[in-house]
Enzyme design. Structure first.
Site, PDB file in Angstrom:
ATOM      1  N   ALA A 203      11.178 -36.534  -6.593  1.00 16.24           N
ATOM      2  CA  ALA A 203      11.551 -36.817  -7.979  1.00 16.24           C
ATOM      3  C   ALA A 203      11.637 -38.326  -8.148  1.00 16.24           C
ATOM      4  O   ALA A 203      12.374 -38.995  -7.407  1.00 16.24           O
ATOM      5  CB  ALA A 203      12.884 -36.166  -8.329  1.00 16.24           C
TER       6      ALA A 203
ATOM      7  N   ALA B  83       6.680 -40.431   7.458  1.00 13.03           N
ATOM      8  CA  ALA B  83       6.360 -39.925   8.792  1.00 13.03           C
ATOM      9  C   ALA B  83       5.512 -38.660   8.707  1.00 13.03           C
ATOM     10  O   ALA B  83       4.576 -38.463   9.497  1.00 13.03           O
ATOM     11  CB  ALA B  83       7.647 -39.661   9.564  1.00 13.03           C
TER      12      ALA B  83
ATOM     13  N   SER C  53      21.098 -42.579  -7.403  1.00 10.29           N
ATOM     14  CA  SER C  53      19.910 -41.765  -7.683  1.00 10.29           C
ATOM     15  C   SER C  53      20.216 -40.534  -8.529  1.00 10.29           C
ATOM     16  O   SER C  53      19.299 -39.775  -8.838  1.00 10.29           O
ATOM     17  CB  SER C  53      19.266 -41.315  -6.367  1.00 10.29           C
ATOM     18  OG  SER C  53      20.179 -40.537  -5.598  1.00 10.29           O
TER      19      SER C  53
ATOM     20  N   CYS D  14      -0.419   0.345   7.690  1.00 14.34           N
ATOM     21  CA  CYS D  14      -0.898   0.758   6.366  1.00 14.34           C
ATOM     22  C   CYS D  14      -2.262   1.441   6.466  1.00 14.34           C
ATOM     23  O   CYS D  14      -2.605   2.262   5.605  1.00 14.34           O
ATOM     24  CB  CYS D  14      -0.966  -0.441   5.436  1.00 14.34           C
ATOM     25  SG  CYS D  14       0.673  -1.065   4.971  1.00 14.34           S
TER      26      CYS D  14
ATOM     27  N   LEU E 149      11.254 -40.278   5.987  1.00 13.75           N
ATOM     28  CA  LEU E 149      10.797 -39.012   6.557  1.00 13.75           C
ATOM     29  C   LEU E 149       9.492 -38.571   5.907  1.00 13.75           C
ATOM     30  O   LEU E 149       8.574 -38.079   6.577  1.00 13.75           O
ATOM     31  CB  LEU E 149      11.861 -37.930   6.380  1.00 13.75           C
ATOM     32  CG  LEU E 149      11.545 -36.573   7.022  1.00 13.75           C
ATOM     33  CD1 LEU E 149      11.392 -36.705   8.535  1.00 13.75           C
ATOM     34  CD2 LEU E 149      12.633 -35.553   6.695  1.00 13.75           C
TER      35      LEU E 149
ATOM     36  N   GLU F 162       0.819  -1.202   0.000  1.00  7.89           N
ATOM     37  CA  GLU F 162       0.000   0.000   0.000  1.00  7.89           C
ATOM     38  C   GLU F 162       0.862   1.265   0.000  1.00  7.89           C
ATOM     39  O   GLU F 162       0.572   2.237  -0.696  1.00  7.89           O
ATOM     40  CB  GLU F 162      -0.921   0.019   1.227  1.00  7.89           C
ATOM     41  CG  GLU F 162      -1.900  -1.140   1.281  1.00  7.89           C
ATOM     42  CD  GLU F 162      -1.377  -2.320   2.074  1.00  7.89           C
ATOM     43  OE1 GLU F 162      -2.169  -2.966   2.772  1.00  7.89           O
ATOM     44  OE2 GLU F 162      -0.151  -2.617   1.991  1.00  7.89           O
TER      45      GLU F 162
ATOM     46  N   GLY G 174      14.046 -38.314   2.470  1.00  8.09           N
ATOM     47  CA  GLY G 174      13.824 -39.564   1.781  1.00  8.09           C
ATOM     48  C   GLY G 174      12.480 -40.189   2.103  1.00  8.09           C
ATOM     49  O   GLY G 174      11.628 -39.583   2.766  1.00  8.09           O
ATOM     50  N   PRO G 175      12.257 -41.430   1.635  1.00  4.74           N
ATOM     51  CA  PRO G 175      10.961 -42.087   1.795  1.00  4.74           C
ATOM     52  C   PRO G 175      10.517 -42.242   3.238  1.00  4.74           C
ATOM     53  O   PRO G 175       9.321 -42.150   3.530  1.00  4.74           O
ATOM     54  CB  PRO G 175      11.184 -43.449   1.133  1.00  4.74           C
ATOM     55  CG  PRO G 175      12.323 -43.241   0.191  1.00  4.74           C
ATOM     56  CD  PRO G 175      13.201 -42.213   0.825  1.00  4.74           C
TER      57      PRO G 175
END
Length: 347
Positions: free
Chosen positions: A148, A280, A162, A79, A277, A47, A274-275
Site C-alpha cells: 500500500a 529480498a 504510516s 473421485c 523483505l 465431483e 516492509g521494503p
C-alpha cells in the site's frame, strides 16, 4: 466449464491446502442435473457433491470438472471411482492434476471405458486454481506481494508514520485478500515498527474457516514476547536462522523458508513485509503476483515501497504486466504479474 470455474472460485477462502474445484453434471440432452464445488479441506470433493445432487440422473451423464479427478484415497476416496460407480460416461477436464499422489485420474477413467477430454477452457481453469497449481509444480507456495503506497510510491512519511496511507475501504479489501491465503509473512522490522496483528478481521461477507498462519522472518529471533503476532488469535511461526539457515546476505534463506512452508502444507503466502523483505524476495525471484493499493496522496519523502531489489540500471528493471485495476473507495487496487524473462540469445 465456465460455470464450473465460477463454482470453484467459491472455495477460495476455505479449501487450502487443497485445490479449488468445480463440477457440473450434464444429462445426455445437455441439461444440468447436478453441480458442486470443493467447499473445504477434508470435505467431499466437487465431483462427489455434484453426484449426490444428481442422484440417479448421474447415470449416462457428462461430468465437466475444472481439475482432473483425483485418483487416490486421502481424507476422502478417489473421485475416479465415484464417477465410474455412478455411471458417468464422459468426463471433460479443464486442467491436469500435477500432484504425484492424486494425478493420473484421466488415464484411470479411460481404462474404465469412459470418454475423457482434457484442456477445455484450460486458461480459466489454470487461473482460478493458480496458487495451488503453482505451489505443487514448484514445490514452494505461490507468493503474492501486497503493498500500500502513496501516489509517489511511499509506504510511510518521513517521520515513519504510516497509518493510514490508504482508506478504510482498501484496508477492508486487504482482509478479503488475507482470507484467500493460508500464510501471511512479514519481517521482524515490520513487527518491531508497527506491531501488526496479521489476522483476518472485520471483513464483512467473507467466509473464512481459518486464520492464516502468521510467519515472521526473524533471522536473529528479535520478535518480542508481547508482540501481537504471538497472541492466540491465529497460529504463528517466528522463523529464525536456526530454523531455515541463512542466505548469502546473512539473512534468512528465503527459498528454504518457502520449501519449509510447503512441507507444512502451506500453498499461498501473502507477503506483507516492509521494503527490505520485499526487496529480498524480488532479488530471489520469488514473487508471483503483486496486489498494490495506491492512495491519491503525496508524501514527498519517506521509505519507498521497495529497497535493494538488485536493480542497478534501467535495463535491469523488473517489468510487470497489469492485469486488473479496480477502484476501492478513493484508492486504486492494481493486480500485476512479473513478465516472463526473455529467452536467452542464440549461442
Amino acid at each position: 466449464m465456465r460455470r464450473a470455474v465460477r463454482l470453484a472460485a467459491r472455495g477460495r477462502t476455505t479449501t487450502l491446502p487443497n485445490p479449488v474445484v468445480g463440477c457440473v453434471l450434464l444429462s445426455p440432452e445437455g441439461f444440468t442435473v447436478g453441480e458442486g464445488w470443493h467447499e473445504h479441506a477434508g470435505g467431499p470433493h466437487a465431483e462427489v457433491v455434484a453426484l449426490r445432487a444428481a442422484g440417479a440422473a448421474a447415470r449416462g451423464a457428462t461430468a465437466v470438472v475444472t481439475l482432473e479427478p483425483c485418483d487416490h484415497t486421502g481424507r476422502t476416496g478417489p473421485c475416479t471411482r465415484a464417477l465410474v460407480e455412478a455411471g458417468v460416461t464422459r468426463v471433460v477436464i479443464g486442467t491436469a492434476d500435477p500432484s504425484p499422489a492424486a494425478g493420473g485420474g484421466a488415464a484411470t477413467l479411460r481404462a474404465a471405458g469412459l470418454s475423457v477430454e482434457v484442456g477445455v477452457e484450460a486458461d480459466a481453469c489454470e487461473r482460478v486454481n493458480e496458487p495451488w497449481l503453482t505451489a505443487v509444480r514448484r514445490g514452494r507456495p505461490f507468493v503474492t506481494w501486497k503493498v500500500a503506497t502513496s501516489l509517489d510510491g511511499r509506504v510511510a512519511a518521513a517521520d515513519g508514520t504510516s497509518r493510514w496511507i490508504t482508506s478504510a475501504q482498501a484496508r477492508a479489501d486487504v482482509h478479503r485478500l488475507r482470507a484467500e491465503v493460508d500464510t501471511v509473512l512479514a519481517g521482524v522490522g515490520t513487527v518491531l515498527a508497527d506491531d501488526p496483528a496479521l489476522t483476518v478481521r472485520g471483513a464483512e461477507g467473507i467466509l473464512a474457516a481459518r486464520q492464516p498462519l502468521r510467519v515472521v522472518a526473524d533471522t536473529h529471533g528479535r520478535t518480542p514476547a508481547a508482540a501481537r503476532v504471538r497472541d492466540d488469535t491465529a497460529p504463528t511461526w517466528v522463523a529464525t536462522a536456526a530454523d531455515v539457515g541463512t542466505g548469502p546476505d546473512g539473512h534468512l534463506d528465503l527459498e528454504a523458508l518457502l520449501r519449509e512452508l510447503f512441507a507444512r502444507e502451506r500453498r499461498h503466502v501473502l507477503l506483507e513485509g516492509g521494503p527490505h523483505l520485499a526487496g529480498a524476495f524480488w532479488r530471489a525471484g520469488l514473487v508471483d503476483r503483486v496486489v498494490a493499493y495506491v492512495a491519491p496522496a503525496l508524501l514527498g519523502a519517506g521509505p519507498a515501497a521497495l529497497e535493494d531489489a538488485g536493480i542497478g540500471t534501467i535495463a535491469d528493471a523488473v517489468r510487470l504486466t497489469l492485469e486488473d485495476v479496480v477502484r476501492v473507495g478513493p484508492d486504486l487496487r492494481l493486480t500485476l504479474r512479473p513478465l516472463a524473462p526473455p529467452p536467452p540469445p542464440p549461442s
